[in-house]
Every structure is written in structure tokens, then in C-alpha cells.
Design an enzyme around this catalytic site. Structure first.
Site, PDB file in Angstrom:
ATOM      1  N   HIS A   1      -2.890  -9.746   3.494  1.00  0.00           N
ATOM      2  CA  HIS A   1      -4.319  -9.936   3.744  1.00  0.00           C
ATOM      3  C   HIS A   1      -4.514 -10.909   4.902  1.00  0.00           C
ATOM      4  CE1 HIS A   1      -5.582  -8.781  -0.642  1.00  0.00           C
ATOM      5  NE2 HIS A   1      -5.464  -7.732   0.142  1.00  0.00           N
TER       6      HIS A   1
ATOM      7  N   LYS B   1      -1.438  -2.952   8.025  1.00  0.00           N
ATOM      8  CA  LYS B   1      -2.605  -2.576   8.825  1.00  0.00           C
ATOM      9  C   LYS B   1      -2.530  -3.204  10.206  1.00  0.00           C
ATOM     10  CE  LYS B   1      -6.089  -1.638   5.292  1.00  0.00           C
ATOM     11  NZ  LYS B   1      -7.425  -1.990   4.783  1.00  0.00           N
TER      12      LYS B   1
ATOM     13  N   HIS C   1      -3.018   2.404  -5.582  1.00  0.00           N
ATOM     14  CA  HIS C   1      -3.573   1.074  -5.313  1.00  0.00           C
ATOM     15  C   HIS C   1      -3.645   0.225  -6.581  1.00  0.00           C
ATOM     16  CE1 HIS C   1      -4.906  -0.744  -1.609  1.00  0.00           C
ATOM     17  NE2 HIS C   1      -5.816  -1.431  -2.268  1.00  0.00           N
TER      18      HIS C   1
ATOM     19  N   TYR D   1      -8.853 -11.558  -6.992  1.00  0.00           N
ATOM     20  CA  TYR D   1      -7.944 -11.526  -8.134  1.00  0.00           C
ATOM     21  C   TYR D   1      -8.043 -12.780  -8.993  1.00  0.00           C
ATOM     22  CZ  TYR D   1      -6.039  -7.566  -5.628  1.00  0.00           C
ATOM     23  OH  TYR D   1      -5.906  -6.366  -4.977  1.00  0.00           O
TER      24      TYR D   1
ATOM     25  N   ARG E   1       0.863  -1.176   0.000  1.00  0.00           N
ATOM     26  CA  ARG E   1       0.000   0.000   0.000  1.00  0.00           C
ATOM     27  C   ARG E   1       0.905   1.233   0.000  1.00  0.00           C
ATOM     28  NH1 ARG E   1      -1.727  -3.649   3.889  1.00  0.00           N
ATOM     29  NH2 ARG E   1      -3.798  -4.553   3.530  1.00  0.00           N
TER      30      ARG E   1
ATOM     31  N   ARG F   1      -0.940  -2.214  -6.708  1.00  0.00           N
ATOM     32  CA  ARG F   1      -1.203  -3.370  -5.831  1.00  0.00           C
ATOM     33  C   ARG F   1      -2.064  -4.403  -6.556  1.00  0.00           C
ATOM     34  NH1 ARG F   1      -0.999  -4.696  -0.309  1.00  0.00           N
ATOM     35  NH2 ARG F   1      -2.917  -5.444   0.649  1.00  0.00           N
TER      36      ARG F   1
END
Length: 295
Positions: free
Chosen positions: A267, A170, A241, A276, A146, A244
Site C-alpha cells: 500500500h 501496482k 482478494h 483492517y 493480489r 489478502r
């Protein structure tokens, strides 16, 4: 209600340790909800019922808000009421058994390998800022980070000998991500010469700096990206993004397994990464339709 919102945001920061961007998104979502309650003449959070929440989510849908935005807002509202109930501010939780709206599966857009190649050729490699820009673009695509993760890197985060970097994602979760040879090449160019010229005698541990030797900001990177996409003649709306999305899609198209891509993206849930696979399936179908004699 605003005071309760502030208490909730502090709880997210101090007790749950959520990232600033996540807290900011919750703040924005809940401010919109509180504004809606005020317009409905509801002055106290204790007065709210599940019908108020449902009405607000339906209004967002009617206003054309994206499914992902509605889902995130629903999650923020549920978390807010759960906090209020736990703190005995409300006697019953109106968000209990509230179903999250079904998301429309909009597939993320990606850049082609040719578009990435064209974009990467735009920075002027004869000056330090151009070398910095090429290095940032290369590293963003090489790792799938990110933009907030890229800009929070320090010089200590990179190990060019082993070809890995340490990234803080995150919720302050750390992950180790491999770097490809192209990104390493431009990182070396940047670190060995260009970065010192940008610093001009100043000191900083931050990896990527602006022209004044201060940490690069998200807004600063956006401007750089817009400039190069315009120069490259790319008509797609390019965002940080998008790199990404392109990173994940290109890896899967070339045979990477889903678990590895999940790890590299950071993730928590593999279902987030699975979006994806829809893109790669579409690509396979497109190739099949073009090449099979009876397709």
C-alpha cells in the site's frame, strides 16, 4: 469523446506507467460517464460543466453503487479532465474543486483460520495439479498478494533459501515479501516434481501453469477457488482478494504492526491499510463483551 478517452488511456499507460488493471478500471468508469453525457445530449467534452459530473455521481448513488465505486469513478473523471486541461483541449476544468463523495466504511470480510485450514485440505495431493493448487492457495495467504501479482510470478521471483519472494505490484512497483514455512513446503513440492510433470517437456519461466503448461489465468484460478470452497462447504463468497483481507487481519490480530503490514501489502498510503484496524478493534470488543463480568 471516445478518441479523447483513448488518448487519456495511452497517457496513463505510457507516461504514468499504470498497471493494466488500473487502466481497465479507468476505461470502464469513463465509458459509463461518456454514455451518461450522450444520453443527456452532450456531444462534446467542451460542453460539460461541474453540474454534469455531480449529477452523474448522484445517479450512481441512487442506483445503489458502492461508495468505493463512486469514489473511484470520481477520481477517474478528475484525472481525465486534468489531462484534457493540460493538453489545452478544454479551456477550463469543470472538475476543479470537485469533492470526492464520502465513503461508507464497509469492512472487508475475512476467512477464519479454521475455514482456511479446511479449504487448504481440499486439493488432491496425489496428482500434480492438486499440488499446484495447494501451493497457490498457501502462497496467496502467506503473502497477501493480489491474484494478478501471484500469477505474474516467475521461477526467478522465489528464493526458498532466504524465505522471500520478489513481487511486482501496482504501477510496476517492486516489493520483497516474506514466505512462511508452510508455503515454502508446498512450493518445494510443486517445483521439485509437479511443475515438470505439468510442463511435460515444454519450457516456461512462469511459476504457476495451467494443465496445458501455459500461464495460469485469473479466470482459471477463480474456477479452482470456487471448486474447493464448494467442496469445503464454505458458504461465504470466496474471492482471491479475500485471502489478502484475511492475511492482513490475522497478522494484526496476532500483534503485527501496521507499518509492516502496509509494506507487505504494497500500500502506498497507510490509510488504506488502516481499514483492517477496524476489524481487529471489533474482534477485541467482541472478546471483551463475552469475557468481562460486567460487560
Amino acid at each position: 469523446m471516445e478518441n479523447l478517452l483513448n488518448d487519456f488511456l495511452e497517457y496513463l499507460s505510457v507516461e504514468r506507467g499504470l498497471a493494466k488493471n488500473t487502466i481497465s478500471a479507468y476505461n470502464q468508469d469513463l465509458k459509463g460517464y461518456i454514455s451518461y453525457l450522450r444520453k443527456a445530449n452532450i456531444e462534446s467534452i467542451q460542453e460539460t460543466q461541474q453540474s454534469n459530473i455531480v449529477s452523474y455521481l448522484l445517479l450512481m448513488q441512487k442506483d445503489g453503487k458502492a461508495g468505493s465505486t463512486i469514489s473511484r469513478t470520481c477520481a477517474a473523471i478528475k484525472s481525465f479532465y486534468k489531462f484534457l486541461f493540460r493538453e489545452h483541449i478544454i479551456s477550463s476544468n469543470p472538475a476543479d474543486n470537485l469533492n470526492t463523495p464520502k465513503l461508507e466504511h464497509r469492512l472487508p470480510k475475512v476467512l477464519s483460520a479454521e475455514e482456511i485450514k479446511t479449504l487448504f485440505c481440499q486439493p488432491d495431493m496425489s496428482n500434480p495439479l492438486g499440488i499446484r493448487d495447494r501451493s497457490m492457495l498457501e502462497l496467496l495467504y502467506a503473502t497477501g498478494m493480489r491474484i494478478s501479482e501471484l500469477l505474474s510470478l516467475s521461477t526467478d521471483s522465489i528464493n526458498l533459501e532466504t524465505g522471500f519472494l520478489r513481487c511486482i505490484g501496482k504501477g510496476s512497483k517492486e516489493r520483497i515479501v516474506p514466505i512462511n514455512s508452510s508455503a515454502i513446503k508446498y512450493l518445494k513440492l510443486y517445483l521439485n516434481d509437479a511443475r515438470e510433470k505439468i510442463l511435460n517437456g515444454r519450457e516456461s519461466k512462469v511459476l504457476y501453469l495451467n494443465r496445458l503448461g501455459k500461464p495460469m489465468t485469473r479466470q482459471g484460478f477463480w474456477k479452482i477457488l470456487k471448486k474447493y470452497s464448494k467442496k469445503a462447504g464454505i458458504t461465504k463468497k470466496i474471492t482471491p482478494h479475500l485471502f489478502r483481507h484475511s492475511f492482513a487481519t490475522h497478522l494484526l490480530e496476532n500483534g503485527a504492526d501496521l507499518r509492516s503490514v502496509q509494506e507487505m501489502l504494497g500500500h502506498a498510503d497507510i490509510s488504506t491499510t488502516q481499514v483492517y484496524t477496524h476489524i481487529t478493534r471489533n474482534k477485541i470488543k467482541e472478546v471483551y463483551d463475552k469475557t468481562h463480568p460486567r460487560a
